[in-house]
Design a protein around this motif. Structure first.
Motif, PDB file in Angstrom:
ATOM      1  N   LEU A 184       0.787  -1.229   0.000  1.00 42.91           N
ATOM      2  CA  LEU A 184       0.000   0.000   0.000  1.00 42.91           C
ATOM      3  C   LEU A 184       0.821   1.281   0.000  1.00 42.91           C
ATOM      4  N   HIS A 185       2.159   1.157   0.012  1.00 48.41           N
ATOM      5  CA  HIS A 185       2.995   2.359   0.139  1.00 48.41           C
ATOM      6  C   HIS A 185       4.258   2.260  -0.712  1.00 48.41           C
ATOM      7  N   ALA A 186       4.700   3.432  -1.159  1.00 54.37           N
ATOM      8  CA  ALA A 186       5.950   3.511  -1.921  1.00 54.37           C
ATOM      9  C   ALA A 186       6.592   4.870  -1.647  1.00 54.37           C
ATOM     10  N   ALA A 187       7.892   4.926  -1.895  1.00 55.82           N
ATOM     11  CA  ALA A 187       8.619   6.195  -1.871  1.00 55.82           C
ATOM     12  C   ALA A 187       9.013   6.485  -3.312  1.00 55.82           C
ATOM     13  N   ALA A 188       8.788   7.712  -3.738  1.00 58.39           N
ATOM     14  CA  ALA A 188       9.166   8.116  -5.094  1.00 58.39           C
ATOM     15  C   ALA A 188      10.122   9.297  -4.980  1.00 58.39           C
ATOM     16  N   LYS A 189      11.350   9.086  -5.419  1.00 52.55           N
ATOM     17  CA  LYS A 189      12.306  10.191  -5.454  1.00 52.55           C
ATOM     18  C   LYS A 189      12.193  10.801  -6.842  1.00 52.55           C
ATOM     19  N   VAL A 190      11.713  12.043  -6.871  1.00 47.39           N
ATOM     20  CA  VAL A 190      11.475  12.726  -8.139  1.00 47.39           C
ATOM     21  C   VAL A 190      12.582  13.742  -8.353  1.00 47.39           C
ATOM     22  N   TYR A 191      13.247  13.599  -9.489  1.00 45.44           N
ATOM     23  CA  TYR A 191      14.318  14.524  -9.882  1.00 45.44           C
ATOM     24  C   TYR A 191      13.704  15.574 -10.801  1.00 45.44           C
ATOM     25  N   TYR A 219       8.780  11.781  -2.201  1.00 45.98           N
ATOM     26  CA  TYR A 219       7.353  11.762  -1.883  1.00 45.98           C
ATOM     27  C   TYR A 219       7.009  10.374  -1.345  1.00 45.98           C
ATOM     28  N   ILE A 220       6.289  10.329  -0.253  1.00 46.19           N
ATOM     29  CA  ILE A 220       5.820   9.062   0.290  1.00 46.19           C
ATOM     30  C   ILE A 220       4.353   8.938  -0.124  1.00 46.19           C
ATOM     31  N   LEU A 221       4.049   7.832  -0.771  1.00 48.68           N
ATOM     32  CA  LEU A 221       2.738   7.636  -1.397  1.00 48.68           C
ATOM     33  C   LEU A 221       1.957   6.515  -0.730  1.00 48.68           C
ATOM     34  N   THR A 222       0.648   6.663  -0.764  1.00 42.98           N
ATOM     35  CA  THR A 222      -0.248   5.605  -0.321  1.00 42.98           C
ATOM     36  C   THR A 222      -1.164   5.242  -1.487  1.00 42.98           C
ATOM     37  N   PHE A 272       1.252  11.534   0.945  1.00 43.96           N
ATOM     38  CA  PHE A 272       0.940  11.862   2.337  1.00 43.96           C
ATOM     39  C   PHE A 272       2.142  12.428   3.078  1.00 43.96           C
ATOM     40  N   ALA A 273       3.308  12.407   2.440  1.00 47.54           N
ATOM     41  CA  ALA A 273       4.490  13.011   3.057  1.00 47.54           C
ATOM     42  C   ALA A 273       5.490  13.344   1.959  1.00 47.54           C
ATOM     43  N   PHE A 274       6.338  14.331   2.267  1.00 47.82           N
ATOM     44  CA  PHE A 274       7.416  14.649   1.344  1.00 47.82           C
ATOM     45  C   PHE A 274       8.612  15.140   2.136  1.00 47.82           C
TER      46      PHE A 274
END
Length: 149
Positions: free
Chosen positions: A88-95, A115-118, A127-129
Motif C-alpha cells: 500500500l505504500h511507496a517512496a518516489a524520489k522525483v528529480y 514523496y511518500i505515497l499511499t 501523504f508526506a514529502f
C-alpha cells in the motif's frame, strides 16, 4: 504497486504545475486531490503537518503565485525512482529540472524531492514529502532576496 502509474501520476502533477506557471488558471481541485487527507513535510525548517483542507488549498495557490513571482518558467520531471515499501505504500524520489528567468537571464536548477505515497481505493495520494533547502538554493541563484542582518 504499478511504477508506470506512479510515473504517470507525476507527469500529470508536472503538467498542472506548468499550466499554472504559463498563466493558465491553477486547477486547485486536482492539485489538492493529489494529496492525502493529512500531509507531512520535512525540510530544513523542520517537520510540519496539516490537514488537507481549505487552508491547504490556499497554501497551494500561494505557492504557485510565489513561483511565478520569482520568475519560474517550468518544472520538469527528469526521472522518478520508485521504491516499494509494502503493498500500500511507496517512496518516489522525483528529480526535477526547474527553469527561471531573472533580468533577461535564464537559470536552471536541478533538485529532488522524496514523496511518500499511499495507494488506498486504487488511488495514489502523497501523504508526506522530504525536501532540501529550496530557499537557500533560490537565494544562491539570486531569485530571492537575501535577508539583511
Amino acid at each position: 504497486m504499478n511504477k508506470k502509474k506512479i510515473r504517470s501520476f507525476f507527469a500529470e502533477y508536472e503538467r498542472r504545475f506548468n499550466d499554472s506557471l504559463a498563466g493558465n488558471p491553477l486547477d486547485v481541485d486536482a492539485m489538492v486531490a493529489d494529496f492525502a487527507e493529512y500531509v507531512v513535510g520535512s525540510g530544513p525548517t523542520g517537520v510540519m503537518g496539516g490537514k488537507n483542507d481549505e487552508s491547504y488549498r490556499e497554501m497551494i495557490a500561494k505557492n504557485e503565485d510565489h513561483y511565478r513571482s520569482i520568475g519560474a518558467k517550468y518544472m520538469k520531471v527528469k526521472d522518478v525512482e520508485v521504491t516499494e515499501l509494502d503493498d500500500l505504500h511507496a517512496a518516489a524520489k522525483v528529480y526535477w529540472d526547474s527553469g527561471y528567468e531573472k533580468d533577461g537571464k535564464k537559470i536552471t536548477i536541478d533538485f529532488s524531492v522524496i514523496y511518500i505515497l499511499t495507494f488506498l481505493h486504487n488511488e495514489i495520494k502523497i501523504f508526506a514529502f522530504i525536501s532540501g533547502d529550496e530557499e537557500k538554493v533560490l537565494k544562491e541563484h539570486g531569485l530571492m532576496p537575501e535577508e539583511k542582518s
